[in-house]
Each structure stands twice: as C-alpha cells, then as structure tokens.
Design an enzyme around this catalytic site. Structure first.
Site, PDB file in Angstrom:
ATOM      1  CD  GLN A 242     -11.740   6.406  -2.520  1.00  6.56           C
ATOM      2  OE1 GLN A 242     -10.974   5.502  -2.220  1.00  6.56           O
ATOM      3  NE2 GLN A 242     -11.953   6.759  -3.779  1.00  6.56           N
ATOM      4  CG  HIS A 243     -17.045   4.834  -2.680  1.00 11.54           C
ATOM      5  ND1 HIS A 243     -16.464   5.006  -3.918  1.00 11.54           N
ATOM      6  CD2 HIS A 243     -16.342   3.843  -2.071  1.00 11.54           C
ATOM      7  CE1 HIS A 243     -15.451   4.155  -4.048  1.00 11.54           C
ATOM      8  NE2 HIS A 243     -15.353   3.452  -2.947  1.00 11.54           N
TER       9      HIS A 243
ATOM     10  CG  ASP B 100     -10.578   6.164   2.632  1.00 10.23           C
ATOM     11  OD1 ASP B 100     -10.538   5.873   1.429  1.00 10.23           O
ATOM     12  OD2 ASP B 100     -11.399   5.640   3.421  1.00 10.23           O
TER      13      ASP B 100
END
Length: 485
Positions: free
Chosen positions: A71-72, A241
């Site tokens: 992520q991110h 994830d």
C-alpha cells in the site's frame, strides 16, 4: 477445472499463485524478486510480474486474475502515461515533516485539532507512510515533477492498469488512457485522500497537500471488474496487501490478523469504520465492503534478520537461541526501531538495547529480547484496536516471521492469548486469487475456500515482558518529533 490467478506485488518480491476457482486448491505458483530500497521504478514491478507469471507456468489456462500489492506507494504519471519519477514506497520516511505539517495546517496550528479533523475526514491521521504525505514532499522538493504529473495511483493500480492495457507479456508497450485507471476501497483508504466512511475522494485535502488535483483512479466495488487483458483474462479490482491477506484467510468479524513481514501489521475485519485521532489505528477499508482497522509497524521480520546477522547465525538457530532464554530475557529489552517507526509515529527514531548486564550478555538473551521487542510492538497495536472498541475473538499469525519457532512459541506469552497459525502460505496472493474467483463467478459473496491444518499455540501469559518494554520504549530519541512538539 477453472483456474484463477492471484498476484502479491510486495515490497521485496512478486508472488503469483494459480488456484482452482471452486475449491481454492493450489495448482502452481511462481515468484520473482523486487529491487531493494524505498524508491523503485514501477517498471521493475511489471518485469518481476512477467517473470513470476512465467515461473508459475503462464496464464493460458487462467480465466481471471487480481493484483494485491504493497500500500501507499506514490506512482506519478505524465500525460503520456509514463512514470514521472521512481515511486516512493510506504517505508520511505522522508515525508515525516510533511505529515506533521499537514496535521498542523488542518488544525490551524493546533496538532490535536488537526489530527481529529484528519481522522474525521478520512479515517486516518497522516504519517510518513501515506501517499498524501509523499505528494506534499514532492510538491516541496520537486516542483518540476509536480508540473509533469497529471495522474497519481498506487502500485496495484498501476499493475492492473498495465495488464488491462496490454495483456500479459506486453507490459512495456502501448499505454491506455489515464481515465482507465482503477483502484479498490482497501487501497484507496491508505492514500489519505479517500474516505472509507463516505466512499468518496477528498480532493480538497489532496489539493492542500499537492497544490493541485491530479487525475485519480476510479474506485471499484469488491466484485467489480477492472477489465480484461488483451488475451481475455478477466481482471478483478485488486486490493491492498493487508486486505488481500484478510480475504485469503477468510477472516471474519472478531478475527485479528498479526502479520510479520517487512512490516508488522495488526488488523481485523469490522462492520464499522474507525476514526482514531491518536493515529495509532488507521481506519482502512477491507476487500469485501466492510472495514479493516489496522496498526502498522515499520520494524518486523528484518529486525530478526539483523539480529541473526549480528550473532552470525541463521534464522533457525536464532529461534533456538531465543527459546533457550527465559521470558523477559533477564531484563534485556530491545526497542526495535531500526528503520524509524510508523506506530508510534517516530520516523527518525533508532533502535535501542536497555538493561544490558553481564548476567544477560549471551546470544540467547539478545535473540529472545529481539523477538520479544518485535512482538511487544505488535501487542501495543492489539491494545490500540481494543481501545477503539474491537472485540477480539481469535488471533491469526501469518507472514514470513510466523515461520519462526520462536515467534510462534513466544507470541502467546506476549499477547496473553492463544494464537492460531495457519499453514505457511502466500495469503495476500491467495486473497487476490479468491477475489478473481469472486469476480468470475458473479456471486454475492466470495467463494468459501477452506484452510485446513491450522495449529493453535498456547502458553502462560508473561505480562512482565510487556511491562519492562513499556518502561523503556519511550526513551528512544527522535529529533524530528521532538522539534515539532
């Protein structure tokens, strides 16, 4: 037999699993490494995906595929669809000061007011991991790249977009329209500019951070398709994830999943969104239409790797050493902030060893203290979930760290609860495969794939381990945080 594929494009590698769409039985799998570092050219991910697909025997017999990923990560695209600069990953902490500035600005200089405003708006308070803080960093330090950026997406968005555009094996050729970018609720909820509670982007917050509002991916529902590859493979919406892991495990309400990988995460499926102004609990969405309150630490399995390297042993020997020492390591405590920390928010902190005496100056004591330090940080995350009203029914332990006999054996003592360990597996990729089967089948709910051979670990609670950790964890000095208080 109908086959589906699931992809886990993680920080360290790309994993692909091929499973039976009806039963979830594993047919074959493949993997490929990713480059190290905290910023990566996304092309490396597509190259690794091609290698992993080939290692898994290709997709000629696969009807549907979904991508779950770290992520991110900030992926900026120009008008031609080219990547503007290497993606900044979740574990890149250079935007720590930018996160603090965003919180302060929204509160008109009052950090507490700003934190509550952010939590109310998007369910999270910005920390260095989140995409929105990286975009503020880019606006501050690379204004020319900001001018080139017309769209922003996340790692799983980018990979799905490329697959939909070109099909497997042609990831480096013609690009689709940027309007074809898609994401899902779980990954969008980790940006800092999408609200899980309303299901809408907060472009006002994005513009505050970036100075403008670039194009953003369309947010798909859990069983909605992102299109097809040129070979006709149906594409699922994908997921972040952790949401992928929850789906792969078939997690239900009341389940807490503790994942020990590159990062450490503690998260659970909830019917209600979370709004924690302390920033300990991120109010994410899950991959089924519900919510996924989550606590993330930057330091997990690699702390054990570092300890093993210092001691000159392998992972198995490290576990044996740790289990040979007493609970609490005779007062030796490791605060494992080797790469800064996200929870608590100390991006520039360093690790520390406390209570070092001649009596505990052994390899076994250091091994035990390192394992306990990692687990105590995760136990603090479990406490934070409970403080937000989460009712814990089961704890499931997964990730590469769960393969350690020491982690499995010591976790129940630190958590004060039994721990369920499923068989070692690629649960993020499995969740993506389950989503692919869901999209393919068109059912109201994801298919019921049963996980067998789970093992329950129990031992007496050792509350003094956490007590001695709590006494010293806040002694770690973080100049950046100190200067902002």
């Amino acid at each position: 037999m109908t086959h589906v594929a699931g992809v886990d494009s993680s920080t360290q590698s790309c994993k692909v699993v091929i499973r039976d769409a009806d039963t979830g039985a594993l047919v074959r799998e493949g993997r490929a490494p990713h480059p190290g570092g905290t910023e990566v050219d996304p092309v490396a991910w597509s190259t690794a995906l091609e290698v992993a697909i080939a290692a898994a025997g290709g997709l000629d017999d696969v009807a549907a595929l979904s991508v779950a990923a770290q992520q991110h990560g900030m992926v900026c695209l120009d008008a031609a669809g080219d990547v503007v600069r290497p993606a900044l990953l979740w574990n890149d902490t250079r935007s720590g000061p930018d996160a603090a500035a965003l919180v302060s600005e929204l509160g008109a200089g009052d950090r507490q007011v700003g934190a509550k405003a952010w939590a109310d708006a998007v369910g999270t308070v910005p920390v260095a991991s989140f995409t929105i803080t990286k975009l503020r960093w880019l606006a501050t330090h690379e204004p020319d790249n900001v001018k080139r950026t017309v769209a922003v997406c996340l790692p799983h968005d980018w990979l799905t977009w490329r697959l939909a555009a070109n099909g497997v094996g042609r990831l480096a050729h013609d690009r689709p329209d940027l309007a074809a970018l898609t994401t899902d609720r779980s990954d969008a909820s980790g940006t800092g500019y999408w609200s899980p509670s309303t299901g809408e982007y907060r472009t006002d917050l994005l513009a505050r951070a970036f100075g403008s509002t670039p194009a953003l991916p369309r947010v798909l529902g859990p069983a909605e398709s992102a299109g097809r590859t040129s070979a006709g493979v149906l594409l699922g919406a994908g997921a972040g994830d952790n949401a992928g892991a929850a789906l792969g495990l078939g997690a239900r309400r009341g389940d807490v999943i503790v994942s020990i990988g590159t990062s450490g995460t503690v998260f659970g499926v909830s019917a209600l969104p979370t709004f924690d102004p302390s920033a300990a609990v991120a109010g994410f969405a899950d991959a089924t239409g519900q919510f996924l309150p989550l606590v993330c630490t930057l330091n997990a399995a690699r702390v054990l790797d570092a300890t093993a390297a210092v001691l000159g042993v392998d992972a198995e020997t490290l576990a044996e050493l740790a289990l040979a020492a007493p609970a609490g390591a005779d007062g030796l405590v490791v605060v494992p902030y080797l790469e800064g920390e996200r929870t608590p928010n100390r991006p520039n902190a360093t690790g520390a060893i406390h209570g070092w005496r001649l009596a505990n100056s052994t390899a076994a004591h250091l091994a035990r203290a390192s394992v306990e330090g990692v687990l105590c940080g995760l136990a603090d995350g479990l406490d934070a979930l409970v403080a937000e009203g989460f009712e814990v029914e089961r704890i499931l332990l997964i990730g590469g760290g769960a393969r350690s006999a020491a982690i499995r054996g010591i976790a129940p003592a630190v958590f004060g609860r039994p721990v369920i360990v499923p068989p070692a597996g690629e649960y993020v990729a499995d969740g993506a495969a389950r989503q692919a089967a869901w999209v393919l089948g068109g059912q109201a709910e994801a298919p019921n794939w049963v996980i067998a051979d789970t093992v329950v670990y129990e031992t007496d609670a050792a509350p003094w381990v956490r007590a001695q950790y709590a006494e010293v964890r806040d002694l770690v000095h973080d100049k950046a945080v100190a200067s902002q208080s």
